[in-house]
Scaffold this motif. Structure first.
Motif, PDB file in Angstrom:
ATOM      1  N   UNK A  57       1.357  12.766 -10.819  1.00 39.02           N
ATOM      2  CA  UNK A  57       1.654  12.008  -9.260  1.00 39.02           C
ATOM      3  C   UNK A  57       0.379  11.050  -8.417  1.00 39.02           C
ATOM      4  N   UNK A  58       0.738  10.264  -7.921  1.00 39.12           N
ATOM      5  CA  UNK A  58      -0.449   9.908  -8.128  1.00 39.12           C
ATOM      6  C   UNK A  58      -0.163   8.406  -6.485  1.00 39.12           C
ATOM      7  N   UNK A  59      -0.728   8.499  -5.674  1.00 36.85           N
ATOM      8  CA  UNK A  59      -0.395   7.937  -4.393  1.00 36.85           C
ATOM      9  C   UNK A  59      -1.103   5.817  -4.393  1.00 36.85           C
ATOM     10  N   UNK A  60      -0.800   4.825  -4.091  1.00 36.14           N
ATOM     11  CA  UNK A  60      -1.424   4.220  -4.554  1.00 36.14           C
ATOM     12  C   UNK A  60      -1.708   2.940  -2.943  1.00 36.14           C
ATOM     13  N   UNK A  61      -2.468   2.262  -3.128  1.00 31.18           N
ATOM     14  CA  UNK A  61      -2.532   1.189  -1.565  1.00 31.18           C
ATOM     15  C   UNK A  61      -1.396   0.832  -1.492  1.00 31.18           C
ATOM     16  N   UNK A  62      -0.366   0.645  -0.075  1.00 34.45           N
ATOM     17  CA  UNK A  62       0.025  -0.450  -0.452  1.00 34.45           C
ATOM     18  C   UNK A  62      -0.163  -2.395  -0.502  1.00 34.45           C
ATOM     19  N   UNK A  63       0.671  -2.679  -1.788  1.00 37.16           N
ATOM     20  CA  UNK A  63       0.295  -4.036  -1.634  1.00 37.16           C
ATOM     21  C   UNK A  63       1.131  -4.759  -0.556  1.00 37.16           C
TER      22      UNK A  63
END
Length: 394
Positions: free
Chosen positions: A80-86
């Motif tokens: 699981x990871x989060x990423x800055x919204x593109x």
């Protein structure tokens, strides 16, 4: 009978051998999973996972998540990871099958005012926190929401959550600061306590205390169940910001940009010593009394009691990550995109690879991106490298 005696002797010898190689000062080790920032609730960066095996490792999969990637949580056969919204402000939660690198369930928009979010895992649930104080529990197998709570009265959240003993601990700021203890079963706030501020300090937790550290090394210990204050390490200044403390060998390892990094006793908060490094350096990792510290692009090994540097590894001079230790091997990454595995006892590089993108240093001061860091578990070492999330194993 002779065979039984022989087996008994061999088994006894094997146990003795294990005891001999157990690191001095070692705490109960995290096994097989990364559950929060810097592996575990102590944030000591140390993991035992025999499925990872000794390096060299090979790339198993690589994913471009479309924005700068957080530290991973690796548990239950998933990463699981989060990423800055593109597409603007906010972040996106990704659940990836650890074996295949494919989506385990559809990405979830976490929202948020900026680009920060963070994760924790425990009690069979995944917990995601956005920068505006929305804390959500997910079923990690399906992605279904179990509960959501908005923490008040604070409105700015930059402290990754930590799960321990059925409780999720986190901090918030905005008007002063608040440390929260949230019931992992239903999202109810069990207790909260005021602190100098609630910025950038993921709570470090053991059965004996919850520890947080803020600007000017203002550091606190609270009782995990009741929230009662145990001690407060006061200094002559205060301000905004903070850094995640690390618990190792009876010490609370704290850092601040304007002061020499310090070690406090976990029992009373008294200073045990300082060591030479920038207060802006990332969190150290520990394997018993062997500590691993990155400062000014170089990795150093120090004894946790004498604080003496015994070896250093310069790599390409751009080492950027907080180190982690998996089965006695130290993993660090560089802004050049290089990942190394080193023998934790000698500092000898035993393997390296090009991940394919810069491996950013953890930014513990801003909300311009999720807090990044290395992770491991389930037979993998997992590396966030800018927009990429890359998994290595045997």
């Amino acid at each position: 009978m002779n065979l039984r005696r022989t087996i008994a002797v061999v088994f006894s010898a094997a146990l003795s051998a294990v005891a001999l190689v157990t690191p001095v000062g070692a705490q109960p080790v995290q096994t097989g999973a990364t559950t929060t920032y810097q592996i575990n609730a102590r944030h000591d960066g140390s993991l035992v996972d025999t499925a990872v095996g000794a390096p060299p490792l090979s790339q198993k999969w690589s994913r471009d998540l479309g924005g700068n990637v957080s530290y991973p949580v690796v548990a239950g056969g998933r990463v699981f990871a989060t990423a800055a919204s593109p597409d603007g402000y906010g972040t996106v939660l990704h659940a990836i099958d650890a074996a295949t690198g494919e989506d385990a369930w559809a990405p979830v928009d976490l929202g948020g005012t900026y680009w920060w979010s963070a994760l924790a895992y425990g009690g069979g649930r995944l917990y995601a926190q956005s920068d505006d104080g929305v804390l959500t529990a997910f079923n990690p197998a399906t992605g279904a929401k179990v509960w959501t709570t908005t923490l008040t009265p604070q409105y700015s959240f930059t402290s990754p959550p930590t799960f321990a003993g059925g409780v999720v601990y986190t901090g918030g700021s905005g008007s002063g600061g608040t440390l929260y203890a949230v019931d992992a079963a239903n999202g109810a706030v069990l207790w909260n306590q005021p602190v100098e501020n609630g910025d950038n300090s993921s709570p470090a937790v053991t059965a004996g205390g919850v520890y947080v550290s803020y600007a000017c090394e203002q550091t606190y210990a609270f009782a995990p169940k009741s929230g009662e204050p145990i001690w407060h390490h006061r200094t002559d200044c205060s301000g905004g910001g903070g850094r995640t403390p690390v618990l190792a060998d009876g010490g609370v390892w704290i850092r601040d940009g304007g002061m020499a990094p310090s070690v406090l006793n976990t029992t009373d908060g008294q200073a045990r010593g300082t060591y030479e490094a920038s207060g802006r350096s990332p969190a150290p990792a520990f394997d018993g009394r062997q500590g691993y510290f990155v400062d000014e692009g170089v990795l150093r090994e120090r004894h946790s009691r004498t604080l003496e540097t015994r070896w250093k590894f310069e790599g390409d001079g751009r080492i950027s990550t907080a180190p982690i230790v998996v089965n006695g091997y130290v993993y660090v990454g560089s802004q050049s995109g290089r990942l190394w595995a080193l023998n934790g006892a000698t500092g000898q590089s035993v393997w390296s690879t090009d991940v394919g993108a810069p491996i950013n240093e953890p930014d513990e001061q801003n909300v311009s991106e999720p807090l990044t860091g290395l992770g491991a578990g389930g037979g993998l070492v997992v590396v966030p490298a800018s927009h990429l999330l890359v998994a290595y194993g045997q």
